[in-house]
Design a protein around this motif. Structure first.
Motif, PDB file in Angstrom:
ATOM      1  N   ASP A 288       0.820  -1.311  -0.040  1.00 14.93           N
ATOM      2  CA  ASP A 288       0.006  -0.055   0.139  1.00 14.93           C
ATOM      3  C   ASP A 288       0.717   1.198   0.079  1.00 14.93           C
ATOM      4  O   ASP A 288       0.308   2.527  -0.271  1.00 14.93           O
ATOM      5  N   TYR A 289       2.129   1.156   0.335  1.00 13.84           N
ATOM      6  CA  TYR A 289       3.064   2.050   0.256  1.00 13.84           C
ATOM      7  C   TYR A 289       4.423   1.517   0.221  1.00 13.84           C
ATOM      8  O   TYR A 289       4.718   0.444   0.690  1.00 13.84           O
ATOM      9  N   ARG A 290       5.447   2.122  -0.654  1.00 14.64           N
ATOM     10  CA  ARG A 290       6.763   1.710  -0.806  1.00 14.64           C
ATOM     11  C   ARG A 290       7.610   2.904  -1.306  1.00 14.64           C
ATOM     12  O   ARG A 290       7.226   3.477  -2.044  1.00 14.64           O
ATOM     13  N   ALA A 291       8.859   2.820  -0.435  1.00 11.07           N
ATOM     14  CA  ALA A 291       9.881   3.749  -0.943  1.00 11.07           C
ATOM     15  C   ALA A 291      11.188   3.081  -0.851  1.00 11.07           C
ATOM     16  O   ALA A 291      11.472   2.090  -0.043  1.00 11.07           O
ATOM     17  N   LEU A 292      12.063   3.420  -2.097  1.00  6.49           N
ATOM     18  CA  LEU A 292      13.369   3.062  -1.877  1.00  6.49           C
ATOM     19  C   LEU A 292      14.509   3.982  -1.815  1.00  6.49           C
ATOM     20  O   LEU A 292      13.958   5.025  -2.351  1.00  6.49           O
ATOM     21  N   SER A 293      15.721   3.828  -1.173  1.00 11.64           N
ATOM     22  CA  SER A 293      16.661   4.456  -1.040  1.00 11.64           C
ATOM     23  C   SER A 293      17.627   4.146  -2.370  1.00 11.64           C
ATOM     24  O   SER A 293      17.659   3.143  -3.212  1.00 11.64           O
ATOM     25  N   ALA A 294      18.607   5.276  -2.886  1.00 10.51           N
ATOM     26  CA  ALA A 294      19.465   4.804  -4.030  1.00 10.51           C
ATOM     27  C   ALA A 294      20.341   3.801  -3.814  1.00 10.51           C
ATOM     28  O   ALA A 294      20.804   3.055  -4.708  1.00 10.51           O
ATOM     29  N   TYR A 295      20.586   3.326  -2.437  1.00 10.03           N
ATOM     30  CA  TYR A 295      21.421   2.311  -2.118  1.00 10.03           C
ATOM     31  C   TYR A 295      20.917   1.033  -1.739  1.00 10.03           C
ATOM     32  O   TYR A 295      21.528   0.167  -1.137  1.00 10.03           O
ATOM     33  N   GLY A 296      19.733   0.916  -1.924  1.00  8.45           N
ATOM     34  CA  GLY A 296      19.199  -0.489  -2.009  1.00  8.45           C
ATOM     35  C   GLY A 296      18.449  -0.657  -0.667  1.00  8.45           C
ATOM     36  O   GLY A 296      18.181  -1.849  -0.427  1.00  8.45           O
ATOM     37  N   VAL A 297      17.779   0.163   0.081  1.00 11.13           N
ATOM     38  CA  VAL A 297      17.075  -0.103   1.334  1.00 11.13           C
ATOM     39  C   VAL A 297      15.634   0.179   0.831  1.00 11.13           C
ATOM     40  O   VAL A 297      15.392   1.277   0.224  1.00 11.13           O
ATOM     41  N   ALA A 298      14.854  -0.750   1.200  1.00 11.31           N
ATOM     42  CA  ALA A 298      13.159  -0.533   1.043  1.00 11.31           C
ATOM     43  C   ALA A 298      12.479  -0.463   2.273  1.00 11.31           C
ATOM     44  O   ALA A 298      12.872  -1.012   3.293  1.00 11.31           O
ATOM     45  N   VAL A 299      11.450   0.705   2.116  1.00 10.47           N
ATOM     46  CA  VAL A 299      10.561   0.640   3.514  1.00 10.47           C
ATOM     47  C   VAL A 299       9.186   0.453   2.717  1.00 10.47           C
ATOM     48  O   VAL A 299       8.906   1.024   1.526  1.00 10.47           O
ATOM     49  N   ALA A 300       8.223  -0.300   3.308  1.00  7.29           N
ATOM     50  CA  ALA A 300       7.136  -0.585   2.598  1.00  7.29           C
ATOM     51  C   ALA A 300       6.137  -0.739   3.892  1.00  7.29           C
ATOM     52  O   ALA A 300       6.000  -0.997   4.900  1.00  7.29           O
ATOM     53  N   VAL A 301       4.719  -0.532   3.398  1.00 13.46           N
ATOM     54  CA  VAL A 301       3.335  -0.740   4.241  1.00 13.46           C
ATOM     55  C   VAL A 301       2.401  -1.529   3.584  1.00 13.46           C
ATOM     56  O   VAL A 301       2.133  -1.570   2.572  1.00 13.46           O
ATOM     57  N   ARG A 302       2.254  -2.550   4.248  1.00 15.53           N
ATOM     58  CA  ARG A 302       1.046  -3.629   3.678  1.00 15.53           C
ATOM     59  C   ARG A 302      -0.063  -3.637   4.641  1.00 15.53           C
ATOM     60  O   ARG A 302       0.214  -3.783   5.749  1.00 15.53           O
ATOM     61  N   ALA A 303      -1.169  -3.539   4.308  1.00 18.80           N
ATOM     62  CA  ALA A 303      -2.432  -3.237   5.186  1.00 18.80           C
ATOM     63  C   ALA A 303      -3.142  -4.587   4.931  1.00 18.80           C
ATOM     64  O   ALA A 303      -3.261  -4.897   3.992  1.00 18.80           O
ATOM     65  N   VAL A 304      -3.361  -5.214   6.022  1.00 20.10           N
ATOM     66  CA  VAL A 304      -4.209  -6.734   5.892  1.00 20.10           C
ATOM     67  C   VAL A 304      -5.585  -6.302   6.548  1.00 20.10           C
ATOM     68  O   VAL A 304      -5.421  -5.857   8.045  1.00 20.10           O
ATOM     69  N   PRO A 305      -6.826  -6.900   6.203  1.00 19.75           N
ATOM     70  CA  PRO A 305      -7.844  -6.753   7.046  1.00 19.75           C
ATOM     71  C   PRO A 305      -7.858  -7.438   8.268  1.00 19.75           C
ATOM     72  O   PRO A 305      -7.202  -8.709   8.325  1.00 19.75           O
ATOM     73  N   ASN A 306      -8.329  -6.994   9.415  1.00 23.06           N
ATOM     74  CA  ASN A 306      -8.267  -7.638  10.721  1.00 23.06           C
ATOM     75  C   ASN A 306      -9.533  -8.339  11.074  1.00 23.06           C
ATOM     76  O   ASN A 306     -10.391  -7.730  12.013  1.00 23.06           O
ATOM     77  N   ARG A 307      -9.869  -9.186  10.284  1.00 24.26           N
ATOM     78  CA  ARG A 307     -11.441  -9.565  10.273  1.00 24.26           C
ATOM     79  C   ARG A 307     -11.673 -10.240  11.531  1.00 24.26           C
ATOM     80  O   ARG A 307     -12.689 -10.252  11.955  1.00 24.26           O
ATOM     81  N   GLU A 308     -10.710 -10.872  12.053  1.00 26.22           N
ATOM     82  CA  GLU A 308     -10.588 -11.461  13.225  1.00 26.22           C
ATOM     83  C   GLU A 308     -10.774 -10.721  14.416  1.00 26.22           C
ATOM     84  O   GLU A 308     -10.895 -11.027  15.606  1.00 26.22           O
TER      85      GLU A 308
END
Length: 159
Positions: free
Chosen positions: A46-66
């Motif tokens: 749902d979100y992703r950012a990368l650095s020029a030197y190969g580090v990634a930061v990301a967000v994944r959202a998952v329904p909390n149906r339970e």
């Protein structure tokens, strides 16, 4: 396989649930300094950012149906990651965002100690959503990015 490719591999639990997710859930996270935010991180994130030197930061959202707790989801994610054998635990810690939301940061290493990688997944839970804030890269690159990654995680704001 490069670390950023491994980061893109979705833990089966999160991937299966994310495929069922409705429209993007509400959250905000500051893009780390020195990173570029991808315009279209879907279908895996749902979100992703990368650095020029190969580090990634990301967000994944998952329904909390339970409507399960932070403790449940942290344990489920940790067990799933360790079961695959690629991730070795490097610790876990409670975290709190700038707005006071509690989370759990699970930290792992991958590969050989001299040239391996670092992978963090920080779990935040609301009544309706589970947010997985992922960050990773080669260990040396990740060490360089770690202060910015930590600031980005603290800036996370989920509804």
């Amino acid at each position: 396989m490069s670390f950023t490719r491994r980061l893109a591999l979705v833990p089966a639990l999160a991937h299966a649930l994310a495929a069922l997710a409705p429209a993007c859930p509400p959250f905000h996270m500051r893009t780390p300094d020195g990173f570029a935010r991808l315009a279209d991180p879907r279908p895996s994130y749902d979100y992703r950012a990368l650095s020029a030197y190969g580090v990634a930061v990301a967000v994944r959202a998952v329904p909390n149906r339970e409507q399960a707790s932070l403790a449940f989801w942290s344990e489920a994610v940790d067990r799933r990651l360790q079961r695959g054998g690629v991730y070795r635990t490097a610790g876990a810690m409670d975290v709190r965002t700038e707005r006071g939301q509690a989370g759990k940061s699970l930290r792992y290493t991958t590969g050989a100690p001299q040239n391996g990688g670092a992978y963090w997944v920080t779990v935040f839970v609301t009544r309706d959503w589970v947010y997985l804030v992922e960050a990773g890269g080669a260990a040396s690159a990740f060490a360089r990015a770690q202060p910015e990654v930590e600031r980005a995680i603290r800036s996370y704001d989920g509804a």
